[in-house]
Design a protein around this motif. Sequence first.
Motif, PDB file in Angstrom:
ATOM      1  N   SER A  95     -18.620  30.230  21.861  1.00 42.30           N
ATOM      2  CA  SER A  95     -19.316  29.944  23.112  1.00 42.30           C
ATOM      3  C   SER A  95     -19.437  28.439  23.346  1.00 42.30           C
ATOM      4  O   SER A  95     -19.189  27.944  24.452  1.00 42.30           O
ATOM      5  CB  SER A  95     -20.701  30.589  23.088  1.00 42.30           C
ATOM      6  OG  SER A  95     -21.429  30.231  24.237  1.00 42.30           O
ATOM      7  N   GLN A  96     -19.794  27.702  22.304  1.00 45.20           N
ATOM      8  CA  GLN A  96     -19.909  26.250  22.437  1.00 45.20           C
ATOM      9  C   GLN A  96     -18.546  25.602  22.684  1.00 45.20           C
ATOM     10  O   GLN A  96     -18.436  24.678  23.491  1.00 45.20           O
ATOM     11  CB  GLN A  96     -20.575  25.652  21.196  1.00 45.20           C
ATOM     12  CG  GLN A  96     -22.042  25.971  21.103  1.00 45.20           C
ATOM     13  CD  GLN A  96     -22.753  25.189  20.014  1.00 45.20           C
ATOM     14  OE1 GLN A  96     -22.147  24.503  19.188  1.00 45.20           O
ATOM     15  NE2 GLN A  96     -24.077  25.283  20.025  1.00 45.20           N
ATOM     16  N   VAL A  97     -17.526  26.088  22.020  1.00 47.80           N
ATOM     17  CA  VAL A  97     -16.184  25.543  22.210  1.00 47.80           C
ATOM     18  C   VAL A  97     -15.715  25.782  23.637  1.00 47.80           C
ATOM     19  O   VAL A  97     -15.107  24.900  24.258  1.00 47.80           O
ATOM     20  CB  VAL A  97     -15.203  26.126  21.166  1.00 47.80           C
ATOM     21  CG1 VAL A  97     -13.766  25.836  21.533  1.00 47.80           C
ATOM     22  CG2 VAL A  97     -15.514  25.591  19.784  1.00 47.80           C
ATOM     23  N   GLU A  98     -15.987  26.967  24.186  1.00 46.56           N
ATOM     24  CA  GLU A  98     -15.610  27.226  25.578  1.00 46.56           C
ATOM     25  C   GLU A  98     -16.309  26.256  26.525  1.00 46.56           C
ATOM     26  O   GLU A  98     -15.707  25.774  27.483  1.00 46.56           O
ATOM     27  CB  GLU A  98     -15.938  28.668  25.961  1.00 46.56           C
ATOM     28  CG  GLU A  98     -14.954  29.664  25.393  1.00 46.56           C
ATOM     29  CD  GLU A  98     -15.243  31.091  25.823  1.00 46.56           C
ATOM     30  OE1 GLU A  98     -16.427  31.468  25.919  1.00 46.56           O
ATOM     31  OE2 GLU A  98     -14.260  31.810  26.067  1.00 46.56           O
ATOM     32  N   THR A  99     -17.571  25.951  26.250  1.00 51.83           N
ATOM     33  CA  THR A  99     -18.302  24.989  27.076  1.00 51.83           C
ATOM     34  C   THR A  99     -17.657  23.613  26.993  1.00 51.83           C
ATOM     35  O   THR A  99     -17.440  22.954  28.018  1.00 51.83           O
ATOM     36  CB  THR A  99     -19.784  24.920  26.652  1.00 51.83           C
ATOM     37  OG1 THR A  99     -20.372  26.214  26.800  1.00 51.83           O
ATOM     38  CG2 THR A  99     -20.550  23.906  27.476  1.00 51.83           C
TER      39      THR A  99
ATOM     40  N   ALA B   2     -23.786  23.242  17.179  1.00 48.30           N
ATOM     41  CA  ALA B   2     -23.923  23.921  15.886  1.00 48.30           C
ATOM     42  C   ALA B   2     -23.459  22.986  14.771  1.00 48.30           C
ATOM     43  O   ALA B   2     -22.512  22.208  14.963  1.00 48.30           O
ATOM     44  CB  ALA B   2     -23.097  25.200  15.882  1.00 48.30           C
ATOM     45  N   PRO B   3     -24.097  23.054  13.605  1.00 50.35           N
ATOM     46  CA  PRO B   3     -23.729  22.161  12.490  1.00 50.35           C
ATOM     47  C   PRO B   3     -22.251  22.262  12.101  1.00 50.35           C
ATOM     48  O   PRO B   3     -21.617  21.254  11.803  1.00 50.35           O
ATOM     49  CB  PRO B   3     -24.624  22.628  11.340  1.00 50.35           C
ATOM     50  CG  PRO B   3     -25.745  23.361  11.984  1.00 50.35           C
ATOM     51  CD  PRO B   3     -25.222  23.919  13.268  1.00 50.35           C
ATOM     52  N   GLU B   4     -21.700  23.487  12.108  1.00 53.00           N
ATOM     53  CA  GLU B   4     -20.291  23.667  11.752  1.00 53.00           C
ATOM     54  C   GLU B   4     -19.380  22.941  12.743  1.00 53.00           C
ATOM     55  O   GLU B   4     -18.408  22.301  12.351  1.00 53.00           O
ATOM     56  CB  GLU B   4     -19.901  25.155  11.722  1.00 53.00           C
ATOM     57  CG  GLU B   4     -20.642  25.975  10.713  1.00 53.00           C
ATOM     58  CD  GLU B   4     -21.907  26.615  11.272  1.00 53.00           C
ATOM     59  OE1 GLU B   4     -22.398  27.562  10.640  1.00 53.00           O
ATOM     60  OE2 GLU B   4     -22.415  26.175  12.326  1.00 53.00           O
ATOM     61  N   LEU B   5     -19.709  23.051  14.018  1.00 52.99           N
ATOM     62  CA  LEU B   5     -18.898  22.400  15.040  1.00 52.99           C
ATOM     63  C   LEU B   5     -19.069  20.881  14.958  1.00 52.99           C
ATOM     64  O   LEU B   5     -18.110  20.133  15.139  1.00 52.99           O
ATOM     65  CB  LEU B   5     -19.279  22.918  16.433  1.00 52.99           C
ATOM     66  CG  LEU B   5     -18.397  22.473  17.594  1.00 52.99           C
ATOM     67  CD1 LEU B   5     -16.933  22.809  17.342  1.00 52.99           C
ATOM     68  CD2 LEU B   5     -18.867  23.126  18.891  1.00 52.99           C
ATOM     69  N   HIS B   6     -20.257  20.434  14.659  1.00 51.26           N
ATOM     70  CA  HIS B   6     -20.534  19.005  14.486  1.00 51.26           C
ATOM     71  C   HIS B   6     -19.652  18.434  13.371  1.00 51.26           C
ATOM     72  O   HIS B   6     -19.001  17.396  13.544  1.00 51.26           O
ATOM     73  CB  HIS B   6     -22.018  18.803  14.165  1.00 51.26           C
ATOM     74  CG  HIS B   6     -22.458  17.393  14.169  1.00 51.26           C
ATOM     75  ND1 HIS B   6     -22.366  16.591  13.063  1.00 51.26           N
ATOM     76  CD2 HIS B   6     -22.997  16.638  15.151  1.00 51.26           C
ATOM     77  CE1 HIS B   6     -22.829  15.395  13.348  1.00 51.26           C
ATOM     78  NE2 HIS B   6     -23.224  15.386  14.610  1.00 51.26           N
TER      79      HIS B   6
END
Length: 192
Positions: free
Chosen positions: A29-33, A71-75
Amino acid sequence: MNVGIIASRYATALLKLVDETGSGEAIASQVETICRVLSEIPEFQRDIDNPSIPSARKLGLFDASLDGKMAPELHKFVELLIRNGRIGYAHRVLTTFINEYYHSRHIMRATLVVADPTLLTAEPVDAPTLESRLRALIEKETGDRLILKTKVDPSLIGGFVFEVEDTVLDASVVRQLDVIRHQLKEMNRRIV
């Protein structure tokens, strides 16, 4: 090195990370944003490509695109892209990740654009809508779950455009008029 290979390798690494942590849905969801923001705001891509902008500022741009809730993983993943000098490929990497993520979960994404919003409602109430009929057809044929986004675009004049993965079904009046216009031009060339 080939950009497609770079994107695929990093996307696969992110996919493995979210599989291990179980945070796939939130990260997707964050990646799509982020992908949407990268597409809509050219300055974002320009700034992350700019070598004179500090890494912390680039990381801050990604975080700001998610209202400070990355999210920490995405960070950590974005930090990895920056550290390895691959941040310029971020849009391609993240788009590849989204495609791999949905494919691995047997989910297809589609868009339905209609000219008339009444096509999205059923009359009588218990009749299936165009949306539900298309969803049932695709899910039955592929065995995958379908995420369907709908839009209304009056410029189609009538009908609809259905796009799923790499296939487009254009049943719009605008498209039919274009076909007729093209056929008339061809016929006139033959006559002259």
